[in-house]
Structure formats: structure tokens, C-alpha cells
Enzyme design. Structure first.
Site, mmCIF file in Angstrom:
data_model
loop_
_atom_site.group_PDB
_atom_site.id
_atom_site.type_symbol
_atom_site.label_atom_id
_atom_site.label_comp_id
_atom_site.label_asym_id
_atom_site.label_seq_id
_atom_site.Cartn_x
_atom_site.Cartn_y
_atom_site.Cartn_z
ATOM 1 N N HIS A 129 0.859 -1.183 0.000
ATOM 2 C CA HIS A 129 0.000 0.000 0.000
ATOM 3 C C HIS A 129 0.896 1.234 0.000
ATOM 4 O O HIS A 129 2.032 1.215 0.473
ATOM 5 C CB HIS A 129 -0.859 -0.041 1.274
ATOM 6 C CG HIS A 129 -1.925 0.996 1.365
ATOM 7 N ND1 HIS A 129 -1.656 2.306 1.704
ATOM 8 C CD2 HIS A 129 -3.266 0.932 1.208
ATOM 9 C CE1 HIS A 129 -2.783 2.999 1.748
ATOM 10 N NE2 HIS A 129 -3.777 2.187 1.433
ATOM 11 N N ASP A 206 3.007 -4.169 7.939
ATOM 12 C CA ASP A 206 1.717 -3.500 7.823
ATOM 13 C C ASP A 206 0.634 -4.548 8.057
ATOM 14 O O ASP A 206 0.372 -5.392 7.213
ATOM 15 C CB ASP A 206 1.597 -2.874 6.427
ATOM 16 C CG ASP A 206 0.214 -2.308 6.134
ATOM 17 O OD1 ASP A 206 -0.686 -2.413 6.992
ATOM 18 O OD2 ASP A 206 0.026 -1.760 5.027
ATOM 19 N N GLN A 209 -4.602 -5.265 7.021
ATOM 20 C CA GLN A 209 -5.552 -6.214 6.447
ATOM 21 C C GLN A 209 -5.489 -7.581 7.115
ATOM 22 O O GLN A 209 -6.227 -8.486 6.725
ATOM 23 C CB GLN A 209 -5.293 -6.366 4.941
ATOM 24 C CG GLN A 209 -5.419 -5.085 4.149
ATOM 25 C CD GLN A 209 -6.833 -4.527 4.147
ATOM 26 O OE1 GLN A 209 -7.808 -5.239 4.376
ATOM 27 N NE2 GLN A 209 -6.963 -3.232 3.887
ATOM 28 N N LYS A 232 -10.487 -0.634 10.454
ATOM 29 C CA LYS A 232 -10.642 -1.867 9.686
ATOM 30 C C LYS A 232 -10.980 -3.052 10.600
ATOM 31 O O LYS A 232 -11.399 -4.104 10.126
ATOM 32 C CB LYS A 232 -9.373 -2.152 8.886
ATOM 33 C CG LYS A 232 -9.048 -1.071 7.853
ATOM 34 C CD LYS A 232 -7.827 -1.414 7.041
ATOM 35 C CE LYS A 232 -7.358 -0.235 6.199
ATOM 36 N NZ LYS A 232 -8.325 0.198 5.180
ATOM 37 N N CYS A 370 -4.841 2.554 -3.725
ATOM 38 C CA CYS A 370 -3.613 3.035 -3.064
ATOM 39 C C CYS A 370 -2.458 2.061 -3.287
ATOM 40 O O CYS A 370 -1.658 1.791 -2.374
ATOM 41 C CB CYS A 370 -3.834 3.276 -1.580
ATOM 42 S SG CYS A 370 -5.053 4.552 -1.212
#
Length: 412
Positions: A129, A206, A209, A232, A370
Site C-alpha cells: 500500500h 503492515d 488487512q 478496519k 492506493c
């Protein structure tokens, strides 16, 4: 609270009923929300926790001895405790912030800027991302370091041999998504971090997700930094956290200056606070993090293994049905992936497709997500993305596929 792991099967219909927004209609049609990778919907307990804070406990944290101030501080630090348990980390290594973008920038400017220099390299992957690319580019420009890119296999999985080969002595930091927001690929972060640590490479994961969709045990992963985004995870917007190893927290200078992050301020010098508070300048999103704590309790009550299994079943169903549509192409077919489905239909623009799906009550994302470098590698300008969550249903998938077929005929 619903039955969790090890208990009776989850009543997914009851779980869905916990989400007020999912009961509404869009354009006269029942809402089918397939945009969880963008933001998760909020259960009633999260909404209630945030509302209750403002109605009964609203005050600033760590700055007042009155009852409300003590209650606010206890609620805020309680949320830190809940998130730490959820991620299996120490509370005093968890920095609360506005989300993954802020967290990665914190690492970039507080860890990277003082340490990187000309001749050093930052290794990122093709699937990142922008939040895990642009901060490193900015730091590279200021330090003279360079960016190296680890490429992918045709199915959207990481080329692990190439990644390990790219871990050369000049690489000081590896920035890696746990799960791709476009391809859904689940990266084997534990093994990757182990290889990086052997070579003295610092790892930044990261987890935006991953944390909402599967069990995340940061202690077992073995990274140096791990970032999550609260909205999220069915929590409020403007919330999240950065986990950092204790040695990094101790060695890194503050990213922002102001109140809360200090012990003593004099005009001839300032003594900074210790631990995560050193990086938490100013008034935080107190109510939001209280809501995030409630979200952690809610997700843990269902059980993250149960959530992962539910979403894998939804993913298998959606993938099977979508592949029956002539001219539809999926992007990202790695054997281990989350319930993220990027797709295109030959002869149609993704924005047109998403706009007409919206008229059928179906919310999917269209665009570049993104992730411009990834879409360039895929050879497409834009895609549609259907991203599923545990509160979605198999009936919604069937309605979505029927809507896709209808829209395809309209655009033919």
C-alpha cells in the site's frame, strides 16, 4: 456475546444483527457491503462504548486528578491493555495512534531518519500500500538511501527466493504487508522476519488487512514493528497502534513534540516521557480508542480463528461463482489469501461497473486501491475489489453475482 473458539458453532445471523448499518437499504435495495478492506462496519457495542464515553466520562487523559479525568485515563489505558492482549504483546510496547499510516511514518522518521545513510537500502515489496511506500521514499530522499523492490509470482504471491536474495548487506529495513489489500495474498511473515533477523535487517509489518481477519500473534511473528488500523477492525476511525520492540522504543527519539510526551520542559532542554507515551503527543482520540477496545473484546468473543474460517468459506463461494461469469478476470490467486477479490470484466471500466453495482445495492471499491505500482505490474489501470467480512452472508454473494451478471449485460 457470541460463542467463541472452543464453544458451540457461531450463530452468524445473530452476529450480522449486531451491525446496525447492515440493516439499511441503498437505492431501494438491501445493502450488500463488500468493502471491508476499505473500512469495517461497527457493531452496536463499539458504537455504544464510544457514545457512553462522551455521555458519562468525557475528560482529557493523564492531566487531571478529578473523577472524570481518572475515569477517562482508566478507560484509555484499558483500551491499550485490550489491544495488547488481542495482538499478544506487552502493553508498554504498544503506541496508540491514528492508524497504520501514522504508525509507519513514525517508524520512518523516528527510526529511519536518524539511522539510514547513503549506501543503505530499504526493501519493500511490489504489493505494498502507498502507506508502506511513500514514507520510505521521503526518508530515502533525505538520507541518500535507496529503495529496492521485491517482485511477485504470477499468482500474486511473493517470490520468496528473490526476496531472500534481495536481503543483501546494504538492506537495513524491510517493509512488508502481512496481507495485500489488492491481491489478498497472505505473506508468510514469520519465516520472512526470521530470515531478515539473521541478516540484521529491521522489519516493519503492515497489519492493516490481517488484524481484522485472522489471529495475529506478534510475539510469534518476530518482527521489529507491527502496525494496525482500528477502523478496519470494526473500531472507530482515527484509531490504531504501532507495536515496537522495547529496544527500539528506548532508542528512538520522539516523532512529535508537545504535551503528554514529556516529563519536564525547560528552555534549556526537555526530559521526555518513557515507553509508548513518548510518542503520544497531544490529546489522543480517547473515545475512539475506547471504542477500539470494545471492538477487540467483540472480535475476541467471536474468536479470530472462527472469523478466519468464516471468511475463507465466503471467499471460496464468491470465487467459484464469479469465475462462472464470462470475461471476468481475477487478480490475485495465491494459494493462501484473505477474502479480498480484485476483478475486472473485459470491455467494462471498473468505475462504471462499481457505479451500476451501487444502484443494485452492492458496495464495492473501484480504482487503484492506493497501490499504483502493483496495478502497473498487473497491467491494468483500475480494478473493482470485493472484500468480505465475517458479517457477510452466502446469500449476499449470490445476490452480488446476480447483480454482476445484470450489470455486465447493461454494459455490453
Amino acid at each position: 456475546m457470541h460463542a467463541g473458539e472452543g464453544d458451540r458453532p457461531i450463530d452468524w445471523a445473530a452476529v450480522r444483527g449486531d451491525f446496525p448499518l447492515l440493516q439499511r437499504q441503498v437505492h431501494g435495495k438491501p445493502l450488500i457491503y463488500f468493502d471491508a478492506a476499505n473500512t469495517g462496519q461497527k457493531p452496536e457495542v463499539v458504537i455504544a462504548a464510544t457514545d457512553d464515553f462522551y455521555r458519562r466520562h468525557n475528560a482529557n487523559v493523564s492531566r487531571a486528578v478529578h473523577a472524570l479525568g481518572s475515569e477517562a485515563t482508566e478507560a484509555y489505558e484499558g483500551a491499550r491493555d485490550k489491544l495488547a492482549r488481542f495482538l499478544n504483546v506487552r502493553t508498554d510496547e504498544l503506541i496508540l495512534c491514528s492508524g497504520t499510516t501514522f504508525a509507519i511514518n513514525l517508524v520512518a522518521y523516528s527510526w529511519g531518519l536518524p539511522r539510514l545513510k547513503a549506501g543503505d537500502a530499504i526493501l519493500v515489496t511490489r504489493m505494498e500500500h502507498h502507506a508502506n511506500i511513500v514514507p520510505w521514499q521521503l526518508i530515502a530522499q533525505r538520507t541518500g538511501a535507496t529503495i529496492k523492490v521485491a517482485e511477485l509470482q504470477p499468482d500474486g504471491s511473493l517470490d520468496l527466493d528473490a526476496l531472500h536474495a534481495a536481503m543483501t548487506p546494504d538492506v537495513k529495513l524491510l517493509a512488508l504487508a502481512h496481507v495485500s489489500n489488492v491481491l489478498g495474498t497472505i505473506n508468510p511473515v514469520t519465516g520472512i522476519c526470521r530470515e531478515a533477523r539473521k541478516r540484521g535487517i529491521v522489519t516493519v509489518i503492515d497489519g492493516s488487512q490481517a488484524a481484522p481477519h485472522m489471529p495475529v500473534d506478534i510475539a510469534a511473528i518476530g518482527c521489529d514493528f507491527y502496525a494496525v488500523t482500528g477502523h478496519k477492525m470494526s473500531g472507530p476511525t482515527g484509531t490504531g497502534a504501532l507495536w515496537a520492540r522495547r529496544e527500539h522504543i528506548n532508542a528512538m527519539p520522539p516523532f512529535l513534540g508537545g504535551g503528554e510526551m514529556i516529563k519536564e520542559v525547560r528552555f534549556d532542554g526537555t526530559v521526555f516521557n518513557e515507553g509508548p507515551h513518548k510518542f503520544e503527543a497531544g490529546t489522543p482520540n480517547i473515545a475512539g480508542h475506547v471504542g477500539l477496545g470494545a471492538a477487540c473484546d467483540y472480535l475476541a468473543g467471536i474468536g479470530m480463528a472462527n472469523i478466519a474460517a468464516r471468511e475463507q468459506a465466503l471467499l471460496a463461494h464468491a470465487t467459484e461463482e464469479m469465475l462462472k461469469i464470462d470475461g471476468l478476470r481475477l487478480y490475485g490467486t495465491a494459494p493462501h489469501k484473505a477474502a479480498v477479490i480484485s476483478f475486472a470484466i473485459a470491455g467494462t471500466h471498473s468505475h462504471d461497473l462499481a457505479t451500476l453495482l451501487d444502484l443494485e445495492g452492492v458496495a464495492v471499491r473501484s480504482g487503484q486501491h492506493c497501490a499504483h505500482p502493483l496495478l502497473q505490474w498487473l497491467g491494468v489501470g483500475t480494478t473493482c475489489r470485493a472484500s468480505l467480512a465475517f458479517y457477510n452472508t452466502h446469500e449476499e454473494i449470490d445476490a452480488f453475482v446476480a447483480a454482476l451478471r445484470k450489470v455486465k449485460r447493461l454494459l455490453a
